[in-house]
Design a protein around this motif. Structure first.
Motif, PDB file in Angstrom:
ATOM      1  N   HIS B  51      16.708 -34.531  27.555  1.00 50.82           N
ATOM      2  CA  HIS B  51      15.482 -34.543  28.349  1.00 50.82           C
ATOM      3  C   HIS B  51      15.607 -33.657  29.583  1.00 50.82           C
ATOM      4  CE1 HIS B  51      12.426 -36.526  31.093  1.00 50.82           C
ATOM      5  NE2 HIS B  51      11.719 -36.069  30.074  1.00 50.82           N
ATOM      6  N   ALA B  52      16.803 -33.603  30.177  1.00 50.28           N
ATOM      7  CA  ALA B  52      17.024 -32.781  31.367  1.00 50.28           C
ATOM      8  C   ALA B  52      17.056 -31.296  31.003  1.00 50.28           C
ATOM      9  CB  ALA B  52      18.332 -33.191  32.048  1.00 50.28           C
ATOM     10  N   VAL B  53      17.668 -30.982  29.849  1.00 50.59           N
ATOM     11  CA  VAL B  53      17.830 -29.586  29.454  1.00 50.59           C
ATOM     12  C   VAL B  53      16.537 -29.032  28.841  1.00 50.59           C
ATOM     13  CG1 VAL B  53      19.117 -28.004  27.953  1.00 50.59           C
ATOM     14  CG2 VAL B  53      20.311 -29.860  29.136  1.00 50.59           C
ATOM     15  N   ALA B  54      15.941 -29.821  27.967  1.00 50.90           N
ATOM     16  CA  ALA B  54      14.751 -29.353  27.259  1.00 50.90           C
ATOM     17  C   ALA B  54      13.719 -30.475  27.181  1.00 50.90           C
ATOM     18  CB  ALA B  54      15.134 -28.875  25.857  1.00 50.90           C
ATOM     19  N   PRO B  55      13.007 -30.732  28.292  1.00 52.39           N
ATOM     20  CA  PRO B  55      12.096 -31.889  28.336  1.00 52.39           C
ATOM     21  C   PRO B  55      11.008 -31.846  27.251  1.00 52.39           C
ATOM     22  CG  PRO B  55      11.890 -30.516  30.316  1.00 52.39           C
ATOM     23  CD  PRO B  55      13.077 -30.023  29.571  1.00 52.39           C
ATOM     24  N   GLU B  56      10.489 -30.646  26.992  1.00 47.09           N
ATOM     25  CA  GLU B  56       9.420 -30.555  25.998  1.00 47.09           C
ATOM     26  C   GLU B  56       9.923 -30.948  24.614  1.00 47.09           C
ATOM     27  OE1 GLU B  56       6.762 -27.081  25.278  1.00 47.09           O
ATOM     28  OE2 GLU B  56       6.968 -26.940  27.474  1.00 47.09           O
ATOM     29  N   HIS B  57      11.105 -30.422  24.311  1.00 47.96           N
ATOM     30  CA  HIS B  57      11.737 -30.715  23.026  1.00 47.96           C
ATOM     31  C   HIS B  57      11.933 -32.224  22.865  1.00 47.96           C
ATOM     32  CE1 HIS B  57      14.315 -30.355  19.553  1.00 47.96           C
ATOM     33  NE2 HIS B  57      15.287 -31.003  20.182  1.00 47.96           N
ATOM     34  N   ALA B  58      12.400 -32.870  23.931  1.00 46.68           N
ATOM     35  CA  ALA B  58      12.664 -34.311  23.873  1.00 46.68           C
ATOM     36  C   ALA B  58      11.381 -35.097  23.621  1.00 46.68           C
ATOM     37  CB  ALA B  58      13.331 -34.767  25.162  1.00 46.68           C
ATOM     38  N   HIS B  59      10.290 -34.684  24.290  1.00 47.59           N
ATOM     39  CA  HIS B  59       9.035 -35.421  24.112  1.00 47.59           C
ATOM     40  C   HIS B  59       8.427 -35.207  22.737  1.00 47.59           C
ATOM     41  CE1 HIS B  59       8.449 -37.461  27.890  1.00 47.59           C
ATOM     42  NE2 HIS B  59       8.964 -36.405  28.507  1.00 47.59           N
ATOM     43  N   LYS B  60       8.696 -34.025  22.157  1.00 42.43           N
ATOM     44  CA  LYS B  60       8.134 -33.723  20.838  1.00 42.43           C
ATOM     45  C   LYS B  60       8.942 -34.372  19.712  1.00 42.43           C
ATOM     46  CE  LYS B  60       6.974 -29.236  21.515  1.00 42.43           C
ATOM     47  NZ  LYS B  60       7.134 -27.862  21.042  1.00 42.43           N
ATOM     48  N   SER B  61      10.238 -34.590  19.978  1.00 40.58           N
ATOM     49  CA  SER B  61      11.110 -35.129  18.931  1.00 40.58           C
ATOM     50  C   SER B  61      10.722 -36.552  18.560  1.00 40.58           C
ATOM     51  CB  SER B  61      12.562 -35.104  19.418  1.00 40.58           C
ATOM     52  OG  SER B  61      13.282 -36.182  18.853  1.00 40.58           O
ATOM     53  N   GLY B  62      10.716 -36.818  17.257  1.00 44.62           N
ATOM     54  CA  GLY B  62      10.345 -38.139  16.778  1.00 44.62           C
ATOM     55  C   GLY B  62      11.317 -39.219  17.214  1.00 44.62           C
ATOM     56  N   TYR B  63      12.580 -38.835  17.487  1.00 45.99           N
ATOM     57  CA  TYR B  63      13.584 -39.848  17.813  1.00 45.99           C
ATOM     58  C   TYR B  63      13.735 -40.034  19.319  1.00 45.99           C
ATOM     59  CZ  TYR B  63      17.620 -42.815  16.904  1.00 45.99           C
ATOM     60  OH  TYR B  63      18.472 -43.884  16.815  1.00 45.99           O
ATOM     61  N   TYR B  64      13.990 -38.927  20.046  1.00 43.04           N
ATOM     62  CA  TYR B  64      14.175 -39.040  21.507  1.00 43.04           C
ATOM     63  C   TYR B  64      12.970 -39.702  22.155  1.00 43.04           C
ATOM     64  CZ  TYR B  64      17.790 -35.429  20.895  1.00 43.04           C
ATOM     65  OH  TYR B  64      18.881 -34.713  20.498  1.00 43.04           O
ATOM     66  N   SER B  65      11.775 -39.315  21.686  1.00 43.55           N
ATOM     67  CA  SER B  65      10.567 -39.764  22.370  1.00 43.55           C
ATOM     68  C   SER B  65      10.422 -41.288  22.320  1.00 43.55           C
ATOM     69  CB  SER B  65       9.343 -39.097  21.751  1.00 43.55           C
ATOM     70  OG  SER B  65       9.299 -39.403  20.368  1.00 43.55           O
ATOM     71  N   GLN B  66      11.058 -41.927  21.332  1.00 42.73           N
ATOM     72  CA  GLN B  66      10.992 -43.393  21.250  1.00 42.73           C
ATOM     73  C   GLN B  66      11.668 -44.057  22.448  1.00 42.73           C
ATOM     74  OE1 GLN B  66      12.549 -44.912  17.520  1.00 42.73           O
ATOM     75  NE2 GLN B  66      11.743 -43.175  16.378  1.00 42.73           N
ATOM     76  N   PHE B  67      12.595 -43.314  23.071  1.00 41.51           N
ATOM     77  CA  PHE B  67      13.379 -43.923  24.153  1.00 41.51           C
ATOM     78  C   PHE B  67      13.026 -43.355  25.519  1.00 41.51           C
ATOM     79  CE2 PHE B  67      15.834 -43.639  20.206  1.00 41.51           C
ATOM     80  CZ  PHE B  67      15.837 -44.982  19.877  1.00 41.51           C
ATOM     81  N   LEU B  68      11.967 -42.541  25.563  1.00 44.04           N
ATOM     82  CA  LEU B  68      11.552 -41.973  26.841  1.00 44.04           C
ATOM     83  C   LEU B  68      10.287 -42.680  27.297  1.00 44.04           C
ATOM     84  CD1 LEU B  68      11.926 -38.172  26.074  1.00 44.04           C
ATOM     85  CD2 LEU B  68      13.255 -39.452  27.749  1.00 44.04           C
ATOM     86  N   SER B  69      10.254 -43.046  28.572  1.00 44.65           N
ATOM     87  CA  SER B  69       8.979 -43.475  29.125  1.00 44.65           C
ATOM     88  C   SER B  69       8.884 -42.856  30.506  1.00 44.65           C
ATOM     89  CB  SER B  69       8.889 -44.996  29.180  1.00 44.65           C
ATOM     90  OG  SER B  69       9.887 -45.511  30.018  1.00 44.65           O
ATOM     91  N   ASP B  70       7.688 -42.765  31.039  1.00 41.60           N
ATOM     92  CA  ASP B  70       7.495 -41.969  32.248  1.00 41.60           C
ATOM     93  C   ASP B  70       8.127 -42.569  33.490  1.00 41.60           C
ATOM     94  OD1 ASP B  70       6.224 -39.938  30.953  1.00 41.60           O
ATOM     95  OD2 ASP B  70       4.274 -40.936  31.041  1.00 41.60           O
TER      96      ASP B  70
END
Lengths: 197, 175
Positions: B51-70
């Motif tokens: 998320h720190a290196v590539a925030p857009e990628h993390a939000h678009k990813s089906g897996y990372y995005s499950q564990f990200l909240s604002d």
């Protein structure tokens, strides 16, 4: 106080991280003091020269299980509020088999590798780096795995429900099986040539 | 005796170790309503890093995005603090019993280099497997057994069963 304390809101949220740190310390101490910071000691369970993993793991499991059943029986804790990992049938088995393969190659599991890292084991540091890479690999390849990962969800089902047994009977049989394994382990250890590590 | 305890060769009785570990696990359930874990903390670290290196990628990813909240960073996860505790507790025990030492432990039949290559491979497999099983030996198997979860017990049997098989295939790595 009736547990579990945090879900019952008997402890303020702010204490959460302090509690995590303290419980983690107990966890790390128990693992390291039992010898889980050494991969060759851990691997002894699979070759029969040192069954420390089997002894510690099953003693811990039946101790915690008995505590939970006892507290639930006495009304000191509501066991129905405890989190149960959902059972995704194939995904759980596939994951377990992959982890077993990793165990045989790496000699650690995640928790024990952290213990190794803490006392300076370089192989444990490499294992932990591998964990990071492996989780990243899974995440990047997730579209490929998502069907398997999300299929056959049986929810937070208990093993005794699945087998159609009463909880306490299953718990009792598990304890008997564990004690049987402890005797078996002592028997095998005597027969197997010692390995120096 | 004191001398012997501090030369790194002393381990507590495994049944005592098991009871200690069981009491910690029980206390964790009593206080938090959940079990212990290990791989989850690495997952949080991976999610935070990506998320720190590539925030857009993390939000678009089906897996990372499950564990990200604002509002909450994945690093503030309970398990991250728990694992920091694990490191501290193991360090304490290592200090007490004289085991602090930089060392690559391996069978005399293989080189350190080989050991380290297989350690990374083993870690990677464990990383992948723990995502499929939604937890590792701690979070899925041990914690699952304490509450008699089907998922935990089946995962535990799969881990140990497959480890037995593969350990014998790769016997040369160990003995």
């Amino acid at each position: 106080m009736t547990g579990p304390l945090i879900p019952m809101e008997l402890i303020p949220e702010a204490w959460n991280n302090v509690i995590a740190l303290l419980l983690g310390m107990g966890f790390g101490f128990a693992l390291e003091a039992s010898g889980f910071s050494s991969s060759r000691k851990i691997m002894g369970t699979f070759f029969g020269y040192d069954f420390v993993v089997l002894r510690v793991f099953f003693t811990a499991a039946i101790t915690a299980m008995s505590g939970i059943i006892y507290f639930d029986f006495m009304g000191w804790m509501d066991a129905s509020m405890l989190y149960i990992n959902p059972y995704y049938v194939t995904s759980a088995i596939v994951g377990g088999v992959i982890m077993g393969f990793g165990f045989a190659l790496g000699g650690f599991c995640p928790g024990t590798s952290f213990c190794g890292v803490a006392i300076g084991k370089i192989d444990a540091m490499f294992f932990s780096a591998g964990l990071f890479l492996g989780i990243m690999l899974f995440s990047e390849m997730y579209p490929l795995f998502s069907t398997l990962y999300n299929s056959e969800n049986l929810g937070g089902i208990k093993i005794y429900e699945m087998l159609g047994m009463k909880r306490n009977l299953f718990a009792f049989l598990l304890i008997v099986a564990a004690v049987g394994m402890f005797y078996g382990a002592a028997f095998v250890e005597k027969k197997v040539t010692k390995v120096e590590y | 005796m004191e001398q012997k305890k501090r030369d790194g060769s002393f381990y507590i009785n495994p049944y005592l170790g098991g009871v200690l570990l069981g009491l910690v696990l029980f206390a964790t359930y009593y206080v938090t309503g959940r079990g212990l874990g290990a791989s989850g903390a690495v997952k949080s670290t991976v999610v935070t890093t990506v998320h720190a290196v590539a925030p857009e990628h993390a939000h678009k990813s089906g897996y990372y995005s499950q564990f990200l909240s604002d509002d909450i960073s994945p690093m503030s996860n309970w398990l991250v603090f728990e694992v920091l505790g694990v490191l501290a507790g193991a360090f304490l025990s290592g200090t007490l019993y004289g085991r602090l030492k930089f060392k690559t432990e391996h069978s005399p039949k293989i080189t350190s280099r080989r050991r380290l290559i297989f350690a990374v491979a083993g870690g990677m497999l464990f990383g992948v497997g723990s995502q499929f099983a939604r937890g590792c030996t701690s979070g899925a198997a041990l914690s699952g057994m304490a509450v008699l979860s089907a998922s935990g017990i089946i995962t535990m049997m799969a881990i140990f069963g497959s480890a037995y098989l593969f350990a014998w295939i790769f016997k040369k790595l160990w003995i």
